[in-house]
Design an enzyme around this catalytic site. Structure first.
Site, PDB file in Angstrom:
ATOM      1  N   ASP A  34       0.797  -1.243  -0.116  1.00 59.20           N
ATOM      2  CA  ASP A  34       0.045  -0.231   0.004  1.00 59.20           C
ATOM      3  C   ASP A  34       0.792   1.175   0.084  1.00 59.20           C
ATOM      4  OD1 ASP A  34       0.939   0.286   2.579  1.00 59.20           O
ATOM      5  OD2 ASP A  34      -1.109  -0.039   3.441  1.00 59.20           O
ATOM      6  N   GLY A  71       1.099   3.878   1.888  1.00 57.36           N
ATOM      7  CA  GLY A  71       1.280   4.573   3.305  1.00 57.36           C
ATOM      8  C   GLY A  71       0.408   5.693   3.512  1.00 57.36           C
ATOM      9  N   PHE A 104      -2.839   5.775   4.034  1.00 56.08           N
ATOM     10  CA  PHE A 104      -3.783   5.513   5.040  1.00 56.08           C
ATOM     11  C   PHE A 104      -3.328   5.353   6.163  1.00 56.08           C
ATOM     12  CE2 PHE A 104      -6.408   2.634   7.614  1.00 56.08           C
ATOM     13  CZ  PHE A 104      -7.524   3.216   7.427  1.00 56.08           C
ATOM     14  N   ASP A 139      -8.345  -7.186   0.575  1.00 56.40           N
ATOM     15  CA  ASP A 139      -7.567  -7.401   1.307  1.00 56.40           C
ATOM     16  C   ASP A 139      -8.110  -6.930   2.855  1.00 56.40           C
ATOM     17  OD1 ASP A 139      -6.997  -4.483   1.264  1.00 56.40           O
ATOM     18  OD2 ASP A 139      -6.015  -4.766   2.969  1.00 56.40           O
ATOM     19  N   CYS A 153     -12.200 -29.410   6.737  1.00 54.06           N
ATOM     20  CA  CYS A 153     -11.161 -28.313   6.295  1.00 54.06           C
ATOM     21  C   CYS A 153      -9.689 -28.960   6.227  1.00 54.06           C
ATOM     22  CB  CYS A 153     -11.388 -27.055   7.584  1.00 54.06           C
ATOM     23  SG  CYS A 153     -10.073 -25.896   7.185  1.00 54.06           S
ATOM     24  N   CYS A 174      -7.063 -27.194   6.489  1.00 52.44           N
ATOM     25  CA  CYS A 174      -5.993 -26.388   6.637  1.00 52.44           C
ATOM     26  C   CYS A 174      -5.154 -27.090   8.019  1.00 52.44           C
ATOM     27  CB  CYS A 174      -6.629 -25.100   7.425  1.00 52.44           C
ATOM     28  SG  CYS A 174      -6.871 -25.232   9.270  1.00 52.44           S
ATOM     29  N   CYS A 209      -7.136 -27.859  11.356  1.00 48.81           N
ATOM     30  CA  CYS A 209      -8.070 -28.809  11.399  1.00 48.81           C
ATOM     31  C   CYS A 209      -7.699 -30.215  11.118  1.00 48.81           C
ATOM     32  CB  CYS A 209      -9.119 -28.363  10.313  1.00 48.81           C
ATOM     33  SG  CYS A 209      -9.982 -26.845  10.849  1.00 48.81           S
ATOM     34  N   HIS A 225      -6.185 -21.230  10.213  1.00 51.23           N
ATOM     35  CA  HIS A 225      -7.498 -21.539   9.744  1.00 51.23           C
ATOM     36  C   HIS A 225      -8.252 -20.455   9.030  1.00 51.23           C
ATOM     37  CE1 HIS A 225     -11.108 -23.384   9.655  1.00 51.23           C
ATOM     38  NE2 HIS A 225     -11.927 -22.162  10.122  1.00 51.23           N
TER      39      HIS A 225
HETATM   40 ZN    ZN Z   1      -9.357 -25.306   9.211  1.00 53.54          ZN
END
Ligand code: ZN
Length: 378
Positions: A90, A92, A94, A272, A310, A312, A315, A341
């Site tokens: 970005d 800067g 903001f 984002d 899931c 991830c 999980c 997660h």
């Molecule tokens: Zn997960």
């Protein structure tokens, strides 16, 4: 051609963006690593495991601490943080307007105090481009002023006019930097930013003006700063049609899974937000049946994963009961697993959105996903 518009469904776009650091499939969620790290002890190896396509770092933060000149000397941000895929920085703007102690806004730029050591810093369009060029990011954002959503009309008009003049200076400065022999990424791309608070007419005029600069992408900024969700959707309904459809459309700082689904529906394809990592650090985890607070007593003996099925890293191995224990004991692993997660949940949702668009079934997907998240856990 950098951006391929592969398919549309209503106003929703399915795209593919070619960059110096590889292809970005859109719609995409960029994972926020403010100071070149995702908060919650998440490494760039982890990012590869959780389907992250683009990492986002912050110009202001890296400028005030560690410094962009040192990062350039060390080979640029990609080498520094060991990440070879796209990075968006970005501008800067903001942070300068929200975090730092502002001293003065002038035509040339802004003088402010660093929030780290209080030292006086000047940043204008040229300085912001120079810092982002030193970092060598894939996509650099234009330096703009983000006026408060509820600012008065006259203030917003003047601010937006200055942001347009600053954008011309950003474009010129980036062209100059990209032509220098020692520039790290000579193919750095500049995205312009639409502003105008909640005044649709100001935003539309601004969108038309910045579209004329023929930049590689455009963002809608200054939303999710205090207005309601309905006001945000209304701005998108009015403004996105005036941004080039054949370029990426980036909604900055947004948002919840529902916000993202609604914005994709309105033609946005880059996002984002700090929500998944911030909420994860506080034990709040996203699932297809709504958000859970793992601190709740009811998870004390719950040996199921955060979400059945899931994929991830949390999980696949760990239970709600164990993660709750880690969070209560303030073990860093607890927050790390929740952040992993949550980011996986966001990145996977974007993948599902892309698949749905490919199949021409986004409307159905959106309806079902929203209903399921709304219904909560049975
Ligand atoms: Zn997960």
């Amino acid at each position: 051609m950098k951006y391929e518009l592969l398919k549309t469904e209503g106003r929703a776009k399915r795209g593919r963006f070619h960059t110096a650091h590889g292809v970005i499939e859109t719609p995409v969620f960029m994972n926020v690593g403010t100071v070149a790290a995702i908060k919650g002890a998440v490494s760039t190896d982890d990012l590869r495991d959780i389907k992250c396509q683009v990492e986002l770092s912050n110009t202001y933060h890296l400028h005030v601490r560690t410094g962009d000149k040192l990062i350039k000397e060390l080979g640029g941000l990609h080498k520094f943080m060991a990440w070879d895929r796209p990075i968006l920085t970005d501008s800067g703007g903001f942070q300068v307007f929200s975090l730092a102690g502002i001293r003065k806004i002038k035509e040339e730029g802004v003088t402010f105090n660093s929030h780290i050591d209080g030292r006086k810093i000047f940043m204008g369009p040229e300085e912001s481009m120079q810092i982002q060029s030193n970092l060598g990011s894939t996509i650099a954002m234009a330096f703009d002023e983000c006026p408060p959503a509820l600012a008065e009309r006259k203030y917003v008009e003047d601010s937006v006019a200055r942001t347009t003049r600053w954008l011309h200076r950003c474009k010129e400065e980036m062209a100059r930097l990209n032509s220098l022999p020692d520039t790290i990424n000579k193919e750095q791309l500049l995205f312009g930013i639409n502003q105008g608070a909640i005044y649709n007419d100001i935003r539309i005029e601004h969108a038309k003006a910045i579209s004329e600069l023929d930049l590689p992408g455009y963002a809608v900024g200054g939303l999710a700063v205090g207005e309601s969700h309905e006001q945000m959707y209304d701005v998108l309904d009015h403004v996105v049609p005036y941004l080039p459809q054949n370029k990426p459309t980036y909604l900055m700082g947004v948002g919840t899974p529902a916000n993202i689904l609604e914005a994709v529906d309105r033609g946005v394809d880059f996002f984002d937000c700090v929500y998944p990592s911030r909420n994860g650090r506080h034990g709040h985890v996203y699932t297809n049946h709504g958000k859970l607070n793992l601190f709740n007593q009811k998870f004390e003996k719950d040996m199921r994963p955060i979400e059945e099925g899931c994929g991830c890293p949390a999980c696949k191995t760990y239970s709600r009961a164990y993660i709750r224990h880690l969070l209560k004991a303030k073990e860093m692993l607890g927050m790390r697993l929740c952040v992993l997660h949550n980011l996986y949940f966001y990145n996977t949702m974007m993948e599902e959105i892309r698949n749905a668009l490919d199949a021409g079934e986004f409307a159905t997907y959106k309806k079902n996903k929203l209903a399921s998240m709304e219904a909560g856990e049975q």
